[in-house]
Each structure stands twice: as C-alpha cells, then as structure tokens.
Design an enzyme around this catalytic site. Structure first.
Site, PDB file in Angstrom:
ATOM      1  N   ASP A   4       0.843  -1.204   0.000  1.00 41.75           N
ATOM      2  CA  ASP A   4       0.000   0.000   0.000  1.00 41.75           C
ATOM      3  C   ASP A   4       0.873   1.247   0.000  1.00 41.75           C
ATOM      4  O   ASP A   4       2.036   1.206   0.430  1.00 41.75           O
ATOM      5  CB  ASP A   4      -0.869   0.030   1.273  1.00 41.75           C
TER       6      ASP A   4
HETATM    7  N1  URA Z   1      -1.228  -5.903   3.882  1.00 36.81           N
HETATM    8  C1  URA Z   1      -1.709  -4.646   3.941  1.00 36.81           C
HETATM    9  O1  URA Z   1      -2.710  -4.375   4.566  1.00 36.81           O
HETATM   10  N2  URA Z   1      -1.020  -3.698   3.281  1.00 36.81           N
HETATM   11  C2  URA Z   1       0.115  -3.914   2.606  1.00 36.81           C
HETATM   12  O2  URA Z   1       0.705  -2.992   2.049  1.00 36.81           O
HETATM   13  C3  URA Z   1       0.599  -5.238   2.559  1.00 36.81           C
HETATM   14  C4  URA Z   1      -0.102  -6.222   3.206  1.00 36.81           C
END
Ligand code: URA
Length: 267
Positions: free
Chosen positions: A114
């Site tokens: 993310d």
């Molecule tokens: N899980 C999440 O919630 N975000 C990420 O970036 C990776 C795994």
C-alpha cells in the site's frame, strides 16, 4: 527487451560503471578522476573514454567489473507516500522513481505494498520468476511488523492462526505474535507518549491480497496504524536504508529460483 538481450555497443566508461552498479555516473567520474579505474591494465581518467563491454577488461580498485548478464533482481526499501506502480496517470509519486529503470529496462515490482506501507519490495525483469512468486495458491511467506491499536490477546492471535473470514473469502492461517509494547522501527514516526495504547505485532502471511494485514487485524479488533514488511520469502532488506535499493546477491537469486522451481512443480 530484457537486459540479457540488449545489444551492447561501446559506451562511455562512466556509463559502463553506472550500468554495472559500481556507482552513479557522477560517482563513477569521481572514481576515474581518482585513478581507481583501469581499462586493459591502463588507468583511465579521461571522461570521454569508451569501452567495449564484450572485449575490454575494466577494473575498479583491482576488481574486474562486468555488466549484468541475464535478468535483474533488486529489493527496494519502500518509503511511505509512494504507490506501487511504474507510472501514475495523476502524477503521484510512484516506486518507479526510486529504482534504476533506465539501467534495467523492463524492471517491475513483484506484488504490491500500500502507499502508506514501508519496507521490502522485490523488483525484477524476469517475468517467469515473478509469475511463479505471485501464484495465488503458492505465495511465499511475507513477514510484516505492524503498530496496532491495543494489544491482541491469545484469542485474537489464535483466530489469526486459524484463518479468519474476510469480506472476499477466508484468509489462510497466519502466524501472529505480539513483539512488544513498542519497537525501534516505529519510534521515529510515532514517538513515545504520542502512541497511546498500542502494541507491535509480527505477522507472517502466505497470501498477498489487497490490504490483507490491515483487514485481518481490523477483524480481530486492532486497527493497523503503521505497517512495515521486513521479509519477502528468503529476502530481507539487510542494511538497505528507507528509500534506497540493493541488488540481490547470487545466493539470494539462487534461493528465489529454487523457490519458484519448487512452486512450478507443485502447481
Ligand atoms: N497488507 C496490507 O494491509 N497492506 C500492505 O501494504 C501489505 C499487506
């Protein structure tokens, strides 16, 4: 075109050194000026000098330097605020600006983090290896460290370990443990006193669904405030600072290839 298929022609020495990953072009010029670079045994200081990678022997401080043959593998320590994409139609910061795309055309990220997640992100030019690593049923283990609200108890951890239901289907069992009330990793972003009732949780996932750690932790009642990935399969950041990248060494590439061969056999 993958780097192994690139047509390699005589090129400026500083470009050769930069493409071989010795230093930036600027840094390579500094090495040349300092008399640390030899071509076929002769010190070369002239900036316009060209080398033929196929025939000339280039040395830096006595060590022979070669252009990468075959696919490129590197890991980035992704900072927050960058999208995991190679371009963004709205011009938002994306990870492409943090990795050497002109030196390794065709480089792309394996999976995604993310925008607000930090940590290890593998890049490669090898589509087959990437595809094998991303196979939905055979994902490699990924280890995350999360600063969460409150402190998960044994029952919460057991639910994560059994595999909880998410809105897009059941999540595979994930090993989770409370690492402590805080962790050096998060001290700079959430200084002591500003954190309130939080704890740091380590969690290992075998899948890679969207926002998976955040959704799993929220399901057991502990919102993720900060998330960092510190291992992707056998790979770790190993001293790679936030915002910088490093090439994988031969052993790491071999371990990835072993993983994908094993996975292709079990698919
Ligand atoms: N899980 C999440 O919630 N975000 C990420 O970036 C990776 C795994």
């Amino acid at each position: 075109m993958a780097p192994s298929e690139e047509r390699i022609v005589p090129m400026r020495l500083q470009r050769f050194l930069a493409r071989a990953g010795v230093a930036s072009r600027r840094g390579s010029e500094t090495l040349m000026s300092a008399g640390r670079v030899r071509v076929n045994g002769q010190v070369v200081r002239e900036m316009g000098s060209k080398v033929d990678p196929a025939t000339d022997v280039v040395e830096v401080d006595g060590a022979v330097v070669r252009l990468a043959q075959g696919p490129c593998f590197l890991v980035l320590n992704k900072p927050a605020g960058y999208l995991t994409t190679m371009s963004d139609p709205y011009g938002r910061p994306c990870v492409a600006s943090l990795v050497p795309t002109s030196r390794y055309p065709g480089l792309f990220p394996v999976g995604r983090l993310d925008g607000d997640t930090t940590g290890i992100l593998l890049f490669t030019t090898d589509g087959d290896v990437a595809q094998a690593l991303l196979h939905p049923s055979k994902h490699v283990d990924k280890h995350y460290v999360a600063l969460v609200q409150g402190t998960p108890d044994e029952a919460d951890l057991a639910r994560l370990g059994e595999g909880i239901m998410l809105d897009d289907g059941p999540a595979a069992p994930a090993h989770a443990e409370v690492i402590g009330p805080d962790d050096a990793l998060f001290r700079t972003v959430a200084p002591e006193g500003a954190r309130g009732d939080t704890s740091v949780v380590g969690i290992t996932l075998h899948e890679g669904r969207k926002h998976q750690v955040k959704r799993m932790m929220a399901t057991v009642g502990h919102k993720v405030l900060l998330l960092h990935r510190d291992a992707f399969g056998p790979l770790t950041l190993r001293g790679c600072e936030l915002g910088s990248w490093r090439m994988l060494d031969e052993d790491e590439v071999a371990s990835l290839q072993r993983l994908t061969v094993k996975q292709r056999r079990t698919q």
